[in-house]
Structures are given as structure tokens and as C-alpha cells.
Design an enzyme around this catalytic site. Sequence first.
Site, PDB file in Angstrom:
ATOM      1  CE1 TYR A  49       1.324   8.273  -7.813  1.00 32.71           C
ATOM      2  CE2 TYR A  49       3.498   9.071  -7.192  1.00 32.71           C
ATOM      3  CZ  TYR A  49       2.328   9.212  -7.919  1.00 32.71           C
ATOM      4  OH  TYR A  49       2.177  10.291  -8.751  1.00 32.71           O
ATOM      5  CG  ASP A  95       1.610   6.845   0.120  1.00 32.74           C
ATOM      6  OD1 ASP A  95       0.605   7.489   0.466  1.00 32.74           O
ATOM      7  OD2 ASP A  95       2.136   6.938  -1.002  1.00 32.74           O
ATOM      8  CE  LYS A 136      -2.609  12.432  -6.055  1.00 32.28           C
ATOM      9  NZ  LYS A 136      -1.716  11.310  -5.829  1.00 32.28           N
ATOM     10  NE  ARG A 163      15.153  28.227   1.463  1.00 33.94           N
ATOM     11  CZ  ARG A 163      16.226  28.341   2.235  1.00 33.94           C
ATOM     12  NH1 ARG A 163      16.457  27.453   3.183  1.00 33.94           N
ATOM     13  NH2 ARG A 163      17.084  29.331   2.079  1.00 33.94           N
TER      14      ARG A 163
HETATM   15  C1  LIG Z   1      -0.375  11.015  -5.874  1.00 33.80           C
HETATM   16  C2  LIG Z   1       0.295  10.078  -4.963  1.00 33.80           C
HETATM   17  C3  LIG Z   1       1.628  10.291  -4.553  1.00 33.80           C
HETATM   18  C4  LIG Z   1       2.462  11.439  -5.073  1.00 33.80           C
HETATM   19  O1  LIG Z   1       1.948  12.674  -4.694  1.00 33.80           O
HETATM   20  P1  LIG Z   1       2.109  14.027  -5.561  1.00 33.80           P
HETATM   21  O2  LIG Z   1       1.371  15.016  -4.740  1.00 33.80           O
HETATM   22  O3  LIG Z   1       1.518  13.768  -6.909  1.00 33.80           O
HETATM   23  O4  LIG Z   1       3.573  14.323  -5.679  1.00 33.80           O
HETATM   24  C5  LIG Z   1       2.179   9.387  -3.656  1.00 33.80           C
HETATM   25  N1  LIG Z   1       1.481   8.322  -3.201  1.00 33.80           N
HETATM   26  C6  LIG Z   1       0.207   8.083  -3.580  1.00 33.80           C
HETATM   27  C7  LIG Z   1      -0.502   6.900  -3.041  1.00 33.80           C
HETATM   28  C8  LIG Z   1      -0.420   8.950  -4.473  1.00 33.80           C
HETATM   29  O5  LIG Z   1      -1.679   8.701  -4.859  1.00 33.80           O
END
Ligand SMILES: *Cc1c(COP(=O)(O)O)cnc(C)c1O
Length: 366
Positions: A94, A165, A190, A42
Amino acid sequence: MKLETYAIHGGNIVSDTEKPVVQPITMSTTFVHQPESMIYTRANNPNRKALEQLLAGLEKGVDAAAFSSGNAAGVAVFQALEPGSHLIAPDDMYHGLKNAILTIFKGVLEATFVDMTDLEKVEASFRPNTKLVWVETPSNPLLKVTDIEAVAKLAKEKKALLACDNTFATPVFQNPIDLGADIVMHSSTKFFGGHSDILGGALITKVEDEFWAKVKNVQTGGGAVPSPMDCYYLCRSIKTLPYRMKGHAEHAMVLANFLSNHAAIERVYYPGLNEHPGHDIASKQMTGFGGVLSFQVKEGAEAADKLIQKLKYFTNATSLGGVESLIERRAAVEGPDTLTPQNLIRVSVGLEHLDDLLEDLDQGLK
Ligand SMILES: *Cc1c(COP(=O)(O)O)cnc(C)c1O
């Protein structure tokens, strides 16, 4: 070292005397007590260390923290803020992270959601206790483009941190730290994962300061860390990230042009299009326009649903960034409070052959 080379070699910290070429997977949760050894998975693990080293380098930061999801990474930033702090975030943030701010941090943090493309509105949103500005560019699902350098300047003047982000752009096309951001956030689920089979998230920092120490404490103390397997698979996926991103962006540009010339389509949102309101800023701060686009169907939500059902190669599913093309009517996913138009379809453009994708869209729209 160029990006393509670093993506392949930057995640290797092999110390094994057998000298495997690829970083082995260390499943052990615990380590023999020695002065230099890791202690407990962890807190740290060789595969997480390799992934974090790779991510820090890709985003031109000094350190990274890997999480078990993108949301866990975003929430770690909010948790590291002092209670009572104010943050400014995009009105089209998001939706999962916006919900987290509005529910988990209700009564703990103050938040203003604002159109980040309107710098006067952003400037007017600062309060004496503003500690964080959050940007997401290009945004989800309208692909709005925020001028990172301009917002960074405002945040610096007000002594607030800027977090970005960078999930849609990836470090292949955009490096927020070079543009003035303090922290970069990713949903590794993603494009980093790229094959729709890993859930993960990451933060990368420009400097190792007191705030970053708090973030790392949330990571290891809160414990929302990725497994050694997930870290291994992410390092493996990222080796092809630069080439996948080039393919995604090339395909998205062709589909965006095709759709914007189609009589059944009202409007296309893709930063690579000249008519996109964020095109100039995107051209300045990005080296490619990404693999996601959205469009509105003239005849409305029902016609949009019908189109989606007729397609063969675009799978009707949420998420993005995988090798397979995914498509969904976004408002149906975001729920009743959404600001997203009902007839808007989001496409994560995959790496199937372009001719097949074009032919499929063409028959679907007939
Ligand atoms: C999918 C996504 C998130 C969240 O990520 P998870 O892996 O689903 O928790 C945050 N910001 C953007 C732009 C995303 O596409």
C-alpha cells in the site's frame, strides 16, 4: 459462535444499570478515580474497549489496538521495532505505508521491498537483523496473492515477526493468525467502516508479548487513537460486515467475468478468476475473494479515463470498501514513481443492484 453472530454481539460491553441493548457512546475524556475505573480516554475508553474486543475476536487474536487511521496502525508496528532493524515488505505494498517507511523511518529502519509471491526472493531477502516480514494479500491494486502460511514458515525460521495487512480480505474471508501471522493490520476506513464516512485503523495480535506491549505503548503514548464516536460507528458497521462482504464478493465475481469476456478489456485482476495467478493459493487460504478488482483497458490510459467519465453508478474517487461503487485510474493517484500500469482501473464493487452495475459498465464500454 459463528462469525455473523459474533459480529453483532461481540462489541457489547454494556455495564450500564439501565441495560441499553446497544453500547452507549461515552464521550467523557476522564473518569472518576476508582480502583477498577478507566482513567483517561487516550489510554482507554469504553467504546474503544468494545471495538478492540470485537476486532480481537473477529481476527482470532487475544488483543487489539484501534488507531485513528490505517496508516497510524501500520506505523505503530514500525515504531515498535528497535532502531536498526530490517524489515521485508511487498514491492507493491500500500503506497501510503511504503512512503512512510521510506520517509519517516529513513535512517531508522532498513527495508527490502520484494515480490512476496516469489518465495525464493523472500527467503534471500533475510538479513541477520530482519525483525519483521510484512505481507498484504490480496494486494492493492494488482490483487496479487501471497501464500501467508509459506511466508509465516520462513519468518518463524528466521525468528522474525509476520504482520499481515488484511484490509482487502477482512476476517470474513481470511484469518491470517490461523495461517501463522503474529499481527494483523486493518484500515478500518475500508470494509469495516463500509460507508465511506469513518477513518480508522487496527492491529490485532496473536499473543500478548513484549512486542505487543511496545505497540500498545505507541498507541496510548503516541496518541493516534480513534474518538469514542468513531469506535461506536465502527462497532455498528461491523454488525453487517459478513453480509456486506458476501454481497461485495458476489458482485465482484460477476463483474470480473463480464469484463474478462469484453473485447475492450486487456486483462482483469481478480483472485476469483481461474486464470488469476494467485487463484489456487487464494482458494486455499480465503473463503471468498473480496470486493475489489482491477482491469486494464486495451486502448490505454486516455480510453480508461473516458470510460470512468461515462459511468453513472461508479463514482470516480479513491478508497474502497463502501456500499457505493468507486472507480479510479490508479496510476494517476499513485504518482510518477508507480509500478502500476497507466491503463489500469481499480474498482471497489459496491452493493447497488448488480443489473444496474452491469448495465452501466456495458454502456460505458460502448
Ligand atoms: C487504505 C489502506 C491503508 C491505509 O489506511 P488509511 O485508513 O487510509 O490510513 C493501508 N492498507 C491498505 C491495503 C489500504 O487499502
